[in-house]
Design a protein around this motif. Structure first.
Motif, mmCIF file in Angstrom:
data_model
loop_
_atom_site.group_PDB
_atom_site.id
_atom_site.type_symbol
_atom_site.label_atom_id
_atom_site.label_comp_id
_atom_site.label_asym_id
_atom_site.label_seq_id
_atom_site.Cartn_x
_atom_site.Cartn_y
_atom_site.Cartn_z
ATOM 1 N N ILE A 33 1.100 -1.436 0.051
ATOM 2 C CA ILE A 33 -0.518 0.021 -0.309
ATOM 3 C C ILE A 33 0.699 0.923 -0.337
ATOM 4 C CG2 ILE A 33 -0.269 0.295 2.128
ATOM 5 C CD1 ILE A 33 -3.357 0.912 1.518
ATOM 6 N N ASP A 34 1.567 1.094 0.396
ATOM 7 C CA ASP A 34 2.688 2.082 1.021
ATOM 8 C C ASP A 34 3.667 2.472 -0.830
ATOM 9 O OD1 ASP A 34 2.856 2.822 3.223
ATOM 10 O OD2 ASP A 34 4.717 1.517 3.720
ATOM 11 N N LEU A 35 3.369 1.581 -1.170
ATOM 12 C CA LEU A 35 4.640 1.393 -3.290
ATOM 13 C C LEU A 35 3.250 2.169 -3.750
ATOM 14 C CD1 LEU A 35 6.388 -2.194 -3.274
ATOM 15 C CD2 LEU A 35 6.989 0.117 -3.518
ATOM 16 N N MET A 36 2.149 1.667 -3.286
ATOM 17 C CA MET A 36 0.979 2.105 -4.268
ATOM 18 C C MET A 36 0.552 3.422 -3.881
ATOM 19 S SD MET A 36 -0.219 -0.094 -6.445
ATOM 20 C CE MET A 36 -2.334 0.577 -7.018
ATOM 21 N N ASN A 37 0.745 4.137 -2.896
ATOM 22 C CA ASN A 37 0.318 5.122 -2.267
ATOM 23 C C ASN A 37 1.592 6.255 -2.668
ATOM 24 O OD1 ASN A 37 -2.064 4.896 -1.070
ATOM 25 N ND2 ASN A 37 -1.289 4.911 0.537
ATOM 26 N N GLN A 83 3.480 -8.887 5.876
ATOM 27 C CA GLN A 83 1.968 -7.974 5.848
ATOM 28 C C GLN A 83 1.502 -7.053 7.126
ATOM 29 O OE1 GLN A 83 0.024 -7.890 1.749
ATOM 30 N NE2 GLN A 83 -2.411 -7.594 3.240
ATOM 31 N N THR A 84 1.372 -5.838 7.218
ATOM 32 C CA THR A 84 0.562 -5.563 8.124
ATOM 33 C C THR A 84 -0.914 -5.162 7.501
ATOM 34 O OG1 THR A 84 2.011 -3.978 8.057
ATOM 35 C CG2 THR A 84 2.920 -4.555 9.529
ATOM 36 N N GLU A 85 -1.293 -4.598 8.780
ATOM 37 C CA GLU A 85 -2.840 -4.222 8.637
ATOM 38 C C GLU A 85 -2.294 -2.561 8.445
ATOM 39 O OE1 GLU A 85 -6.032 -3.290 8.389
ATOM 40 O OE2 GLU A 85 -5.925 -5.274 8.145
ATOM 41 N N ALA A 86 -3.247 -2.491 6.855
ATOM 42 C CA ALA A 86 -2.974 -1.013 6.655
ATOM 43 C C ALA A 86 -3.793 -0.320 7.691
ATOM 44 C CB ALA A 86 -3.214 -0.529 5.467
ATOM 45 N N SER A 87 -2.528 1.263 8.407
ATOM 46 C CA SER A 87 -3.802 1.974 9.037
ATOM 47 C C SER A 87 -4.531 3.254 7.888
ATOM 48 C CB SER A 87 -2.761 3.062 9.049
ATOM 49 O OG SER A 87 -1.942 4.074 8.160
ATOM 50 N N ALA A 88 -6.024 3.788 8.575
ATOM 51 C CA ALA A 88 -6.644 4.906 8.427
ATOM 52 C C ALA A 88 -6.319 5.707 7.251
ATOM 53 C CB ALA A 88 -7.914 5.062 9.421
ATOM 54 N N GLN A 90 -3.181 5.193 5.632
ATOM 55 C CA GLN A 90 -2.244 4.323 4.494
ATOM 56 C C GLN A 90 -3.887 4.517 3.224
ATOM 57 O OE1 GLN A 90 -0.592 1.431 6.726
ATOM 58 N NE2 GLN A 90 1.280 2.063 5.536
ATOM 59 N N LYS A 91 -4.633 3.862 3.706
ATOM 60 C CA LYS A 91 -6.559 3.708 3.365
ATOM 61 C C LYS A 91 -6.897 4.545 3.003
ATOM 62 C CE LYS A 91 -7.390 -0.471 6.793
ATOM 63 N NZ LYS A 91 -8.184 -1.223 7.517
ATOM 64 N N ALA A 92 -6.701 5.836 3.292
ATOM 65 C CA ALA A 92 -7.650 7.197 2.261
ATOM 66 C C ALA A 92 -5.959 6.996 1.772
ATOM 67 C CB ALA A 92 -7.542 7.845 4.439
ATOM 68 N N ALA A 93 -5.357 7.431 2.062
ATOM 69 C CA ALA A 93 -4.569 7.930 0.569
ATOM 70 C C ALA A 93 -4.415 6.800 -0.514
ATOM 71 C CB ALA A 93 -2.753 7.965 1.250
ATOM 72 N N PHE A 94 -5.017 5.867 -0.403
ATOM 73 C CA PHE A 94 -5.165 4.893 -1.177
ATOM 74 C C PHE A 94 -6.389 5.541 -2.211
ATOM 75 C CE2 PHE A 94 -6.546 0.666 -3.085
ATOM 76 C CZ PHE A 94 -5.168 0.179 -4.159
ATOM 77 N N LYS A 95 -6.974 5.519 -1.168
ATOM 78 C CA LYS A 95 -8.418 5.712 -2.103
ATOM 79 C C LYS A 95 -9.081 6.209 -3.142
ATOM 80 C CE LYS A 95 -13.185 5.441 -0.630
ATOM 81 N NZ LYS A 95 -14.961 4.837 0.184
ATOM 82 N N LYS A 96 -8.197 7.545 -2.203
ATOM 83 C CA LYS A 96 -7.416 9.070 -2.676
ATOM 84 C C LYS A 96 -6.958 8.840 -3.685
ATOM 85 C CE LYS A 96 -6.636 14.112 -2.828
ATOM 86 N NZ LYS A 96 -6.118 14.518 -1.378
ATOM 87 N N SER A 97 -6.006 8.110 -3.867
ATOM 88 C CA SER A 97 -5.535 8.246 -5.348
ATOM 89 C C SER A 97 -5.305 6.840 -6.121
ATOM 90 C CB SER A 97 -3.772 7.790 -5.129
ATOM 91 O OG SER A 97 -2.935 6.353 -4.106
ATOM 92 N N HIS A 98 -6.564 6.067 -5.974
ATOM 93 C CA HIS A 98 -6.975 4.939 -6.693
ATOM 94 C C HIS A 98 -8.382 4.421 -5.848
ATOM 95 C CE1 HIS A 98 -2.618 4.650 -5.881
ATOM 96 N NE2 HIS A 98 -2.570 3.837 -7.021
ATOM 97 N N PRO A 99 -9.241 5.235 -6.717
ATOM 98 C CA PRO A 99 -10.100 5.583 -6.640
ATOM 99 C C PRO A 99 -11.639 4.376 -7.368
ATOM 100 C CG PRO A 99 -10.321 7.178 -8.351
ATOM 101 C CD PRO A 99 -8.818 6.607 -7.416
ATOM 102 N N ARG A 100 -10.862 3.825 -8.572
ATOM 103 C CA ARG A 100 -11.454 2.606 -8.906
ATOM 104 C C ARG A 100 -10.689 0.764 -8.254
ATOM 105 N NH1 ARG A 100 -9.577 4.337 -15.706
ATOM 106 N NH2 ARG A 100 -10.067 6.553 -14.632
#
Length: 102
Positions: A33-37, A83-88, A90-100
């Motif tokens: 998720i860090d790499l994706m973000n 793998q660790t659980e993504a933080s809130a 990280q998840k918010a940044a992912f949703k913003k940068s990868h909405p699909r």
């Protein structure tokens, strides 16, 4: 710039891929998720591109086999070990940068 032969370009690209693969294998602290973000791709993307290249050349490669090539072990084993659980955040940044992506 010196002109590379097609073989040199292929060999240098392959060496660069192996260096990236090995770097990502060593940096298990960096989550996908860090790499994706930050970069817009992750280890899974890299394994998908590897699989696509194999299939373009007529070679059937399973998703699991491609991931094992990139991760250096079965994907589920890597997830269990690293793998660790993504933080809130990280998840918010992912949703913003990868909405699909779900």
């Amino acid at each position: 710039m010196n002109k590379l032969t097609p073989e040199q370009q292929r060999d240098f690209e392959a060496a660069a891929f192996r260096a990236l693969r090995d770097h990502l294998r060593a940096r298990t602290d960096v989550q996908n998720i860090d790499l994706m973000n930050l970069a817009g791709f992750c280890r899974n993307c890299l394994s998908n591109w590897y699989r696509d290249a194999a299939e373009a050349d007529g070679v059937t490669l399973s998703k699991e086999d491609a991931r094992e090539i990139v991760y250096g072990m079965p994907y589920e084993e890597w997830r269990a070990k690293h793998q660790t659980e993504a933080s809130a955040g990280q998840k918010a940044a992912f949703k913003k940068s990868h909405p699909r992506h779900d």
